[in-house]
Design an enzyme around this catalytic site. Structure first.
Site, PDB file in Angstrom:
ATOM      1  N   ILE A 164       6.202   4.747   7.835  1.00 33.55           N
ATOM      2  CA  ILE A 164       5.903   3.317   7.921  1.00 33.55           C
ATOM      3  C   ILE A 164       6.939   2.502   7.149  1.00 33.55           C
ATOM      4  O   ILE A 164       7.436   1.481   7.652  1.00 33.55           O
ATOM      5  CB  ILE A 164       4.485   3.025   7.407  1.00 33.55           C
ATOM      6  CG1 ILE A 164       3.451   3.729   8.289  1.00 33.55           C
ATOM      7  CG2 ILE A 164       4.221   1.521   7.363  1.00 33.55           C
ATOM      8  CD1 ILE A 164       2.028   3.608   7.794  1.00 33.55           C
ATOM      9  N   ASP A 183      12.118   5.587  -3.498  1.00 34.66           N
ATOM     10  CA  ASP A 183      11.607   6.810  -2.877  1.00 34.66           C
ATOM     11  C   ASP A 183      12.392   7.967  -3.462  1.00 34.66           C
ATOM     12  O   ASP A 183      13.571   8.150  -3.137  1.00 34.66           O
ATOM     13  CB  ASP A 183      11.766   6.774  -1.353  1.00 34.66           C
ATOM     14  CG  ASP A 183      10.999   7.893  -0.668  1.00 34.66           C
ATOM     15  OD1 ASP A 183      10.988   9.024  -1.219  1.00 34.66           O
ATOM     16  OD2 ASP A 183      10.414   7.666   0.399  1.00 34.66           O
ATOM     17  N   THR A 242      -0.615  -1.868   2.019  1.00 35.06           N
ATOM     18  CA  THR A 242      -1.239  -1.406   3.257  1.00 35.06           C
ATOM     19  C   THR A 242      -1.330   0.114   3.277  1.00 35.06           C
ATOM     20  O   THR A 242      -1.585   0.705   4.326  1.00 35.06           O
ATOM     21  CB  THR A 242      -0.431  -1.866   4.489  1.00 35.06           C
ATOM     22  OG1 THR A 242       0.924  -1.383   4.364  1.00 35.06           O
ATOM     23  CG2 THR A 242      -0.419  -3.383   4.610  1.00 35.06           C
ATOM     24  N   ARG A 244      -2.683   2.985   0.434  1.00 31.88           N
ATOM     25  CA  ARG A 244      -3.962   3.455  -0.080  1.00 31.88           C
ATOM     26  C   ARG A 244      -4.236   2.742  -1.395  1.00 31.88           C
ATOM     27  O   ARG A 244      -3.328   2.523  -2.202  1.00 31.88           O
ATOM     28  CB  ARG A 244      -3.959   4.976  -0.300  1.00 31.88           C
ATOM     29  CG  ARG A 244      -3.912   5.798   0.980  1.00 31.88           C
ATOM     30  CD  ARG A 244      -5.202   5.673   1.774  1.00 31.88           C
ATOM     31  NE  ARG A 244      -5.242   6.545   2.937  1.00 31.88           N
ATOM     32  CZ  ARG A 244      -4.851   6.189   4.163  1.00 31.88           C
ATOM     33  NH1 ARG A 244      -4.366   4.979   4.360  1.00 31.88           N
ATOM     34  NH2 ARG A 244      -4.941   7.043   5.162  1.00 31.88           N
ATOM     35  N   ASP A 268      -4.751  -4.923   1.851  1.00 32.59           N
ATOM     36  CA  ASP A 268      -5.448  -4.452   3.051  1.00 32.59           C
ATOM     37  C   ASP A 268      -6.251  -3.199   2.743  1.00 32.59           C
ATOM     38  O   ASP A 268      -7.083  -2.784   3.543  1.00 32.59           O
ATOM     39  CB  ASP A 268      -4.441  -4.172   4.163  1.00 32.59           C
ATOM     40  CG  ASP A 268      -5.117  -3.899   5.497  1.00 32.59           C
ATOM     41  OD1 ASP A 268      -5.966  -4.711   5.903  1.00 32.59           O
ATOM     42  OD2 ASP A 268      -4.808  -2.869   6.128  1.00 32.59           O
ATOM     43  N   GLU A 273     -13.742   0.858  -0.343  1.00 32.55           N
ATOM     44  CA  GLU A 273     -13.760  -0.018   0.826  1.00 32.55           C
ATOM     45  C   GLU A 273     -15.135   0.007   1.488  1.00 32.55           C
ATOM     46  O   GLU A 273     -15.545   1.055   2.000  1.00 32.55           O
ATOM     47  CB  GLU A 273     -12.680   0.416   1.817  1.00 32.55           C
ATOM     48  CG  GLU A 273     -11.276   0.261   1.259  1.00 32.55           C
ATOM     49  CD  GLU A 273     -10.180   0.678   2.234  1.00 32.55           C
ATOM     50  OE1 GLU A 273     -10.498   0.963   3.412  1.00 32.55           O
ATOM     51  OE2 GLU A 273      -9.019   0.712   1.834  1.00 32.55           O
ATOM     52  N   HIS A 292      -8.902  -3.638   5.826  1.00 30.33           N
ATOM     53  CA  HIS A 292      -8.168  -2.502   6.392  1.00 30.33           C
ATOM     54  C   HIS A 292      -7.850  -2.726   7.874  1.00 30.33           C
ATOM     55  O   HIS A 292      -8.217  -1.934   8.743  1.00 30.33           O
ATOM     56  CB  HIS A 292      -8.984  -1.218   6.212  1.00 30.33           C
ATOM     57  CG  HIS A 292      -8.130   0.011   6.101  1.00 30.33           C
ATOM     58  ND1 HIS A 292      -8.412   1.025   5.234  1.00 30.33           N
ATOM     59  CD2 HIS A 292      -6.991   0.396   6.727  1.00 30.33           C
ATOM     60  CE1 HIS A 292      -7.501   2.000   5.342  1.00 30.33           C
ATOM     61  NE2 HIS A 292      -6.626   1.624   6.239  1.00 30.33           N
ATOM     62  N   ILE A 293      -7.125  -3.812   8.141  1.00 29.13           N
ATOM     63  CA  ILE A 293      -6.859  -4.203   9.529  1.00 29.13           C
ATOM     64  C   ILE A 293      -5.429  -3.929   9.976  1.00 29.13           C
ATOM     65  O   ILE A 293      -5.101  -4.173  11.147  1.00 29.13           O
ATOM     66  CB  ILE A 293      -7.158  -5.698   9.755  1.00 29.13           C
ATOM     67  CG1 ILE A 293      -6.230  -6.573   8.885  1.00 29.13           C
ATOM     68  CG2 ILE A 293      -8.622  -6.009   9.473  1.00 29.13           C
ATOM     69  CD1 ILE A 293      -6.300  -8.055   9.202  1.00 29.13           C
ATOM     70  N   ALA A 294      -4.576  -3.428   9.089  1.00 30.53           N
ATOM     71  CA  ALA A 294      -3.162  -3.299   9.442  1.00 30.53           C
ATOM     72  C   ALA A 294      -2.920  -2.258  10.537  1.00 30.53           C
ATOM     73  O   ALA A 294      -2.001  -2.401  11.343  1.00 30.53           O
ATOM     74  CB  ALA A 294      -2.340  -2.948   8.205  1.00 30.53           C
ATOM     75  N   GLY A 295      -3.734  -1.214  10.586  1.00 30.33           N
ATOM     76  CA  GLY A 295      -3.537  -0.148  11.566  1.00 30.33           C
ATOM     77  C   GLY A 295      -3.929  -0.561  12.968  1.00 30.33           C
ATOM     78  O   GLY A 295      -4.254  -1.722  13.243  1.00 30.33           O
TER      79      GLY A 295
END
Length: 334
Positions: A164, A183, A242, A244, A268, A273, A292-295
């Site tokens: 992502i 990263d 977005t 966890r 998100d 939750e 939690h709407i991003a997916g």
């Protein structure tokens, strides 16, 4: 493509079936495999008896049955699960891995809307959209628009450039922004391809106008984003999560945001939750809580089904599978 059609079953929650596959993709499946029954639920499949005994392939998604000893007793010929959704943590068991069952996931398809959503929030946060909304509603006047960083020459920080995070970086190329990323597993070659500069976490948080988190939820990433990091953010900066909720030290975040009303957090995901009714996050003016709407949602879910149909074609043709997840990879995925 092979002419001998393998036996298959579709098994997931009814609502998930309509979202992910529907009659359109079900018809495509029927042309490729021998479906032994109408789409089934997790409860149905264990009571199906001999009808599913020779099933080699299972197509599933949200509401899938766990591939455990009971399921394998019912489907001893099961070879591949095509999972038209994201995380397989609740799907695969030791019995499945040890029994040689392979699994393919549509996590890459689910990553697309998350990346699109993130891009929208990055741009909105660079324009200080949420702060403008609050001022306009409460005081019936606009803030000074020039307080906003805007999407020119600003710095966007990306925490983790996995599937992502990489998609977000690719989309950010359309903007005139500088992108820094953290990263520890990313190579210089990957960073160059994505057009990002690799930095450590303290530098990322201290220099970014917007920070977007895409790290998986692992023991090593629990509480990765500390209160100290959030406190170091630039004036009027924004934090987007977005990934966890556990990746952020939530109590520390609440404390910092309480003392820094100039910061904005777009969450998100949270540790719980939904958050309990007494959570301070509900009432904090500089926190935007989203369910939690991003997916994938609505028609976006059909993309996940399409990925699994395409994966089936590769399987039937004897080609390498694009979205197969190994046991080792599954252990480090969110």
């Amino acid at each position: 493509m092979v002419t001998d059609r393998p036996r298959a079953v579709v098994c997931l929650a009814p609502q998930s079936f309509e979202l992910i596959y529907g009659s359109e993709l079900l018809d495509e499946l029927k042309r490729r495999v021998e479906l032994v029954a109408a789409p089934m639920t997790a409860d149905d499949v264990l009571g199906a008896g001999d009808a599913i005994g020779g099933v080699e392939l299972m197509f599933s998604g949200w509401g899938a049955p766990r591939v455990d000893e009971a399921l394998l007793d019912a489907m001893p010929s099961l070879r591949v699960v095509f999972y038209g959704a994201g995380s397989i943590r609740q799907l695969m068991t030791d019995a499945a891995w040890e029994g040689g069952v392979r699994v393919c996931s549509a996590y890459a398809a689910n990553a697309v809307p998350v990346a699109e959503f993130t891009l929208s929030q990055v741009v909105f946060c660079l324009k200080q959209g949420y702060r403008h909304i609050r001022t306009y509603r409460e005081h019936r006047r606009k803030r000074d628009a020039h307080e906003s960083a805007g999407a020119y020459g600003s710095t966007v920080g990306i925490v983790s450039i996995g599937m992502i995070g990489s998609m977000v970086c690719e989309r950010l190329k359309a903007l005139d922004v500088d992108v820094v990323a953290y990263d520890p597993y990313a190579s210089d070659e990957v960073a160059e391809r994505l057009g990002v500069t690799l930095v450590d976490l303290p530098e990322l948080f201290a220099t970014s106008d917007v920070v977007s988190i895409h790290a998986p939820s692992l023991e090593a990433t629990r509480g990765l984003v500390t209160g100290e990091l959030i406190a170091s953010m630039k004036p009027q900066a924004s934090l987007i999560n977005t990934s966890r909720g556990a990746v952020i030290d939530e109590p520390a975040m609440v404390e910092v945001l309480g003392g820094r009303p100039d910061l904005t957090a777009v969450l998100d995901v949270t540790q719980r939750e939904p958050e309990p009714a007494d959570s301070p996050l509900w009432s904090m003016e500089n926190v935007v809580l989203l369910p939690h709407i991003a997916g994938s949602a609505g028609r976006e879910c059909r993309r996940m089904g399409r990925y699994m149909i395409d994966e089936l074609d590769r399987y039937l043709d004897g080609r390498p599978l694009d979205w197969e997840i190994s046991r080792q990879a599954a252990s480090i995925m969110a």
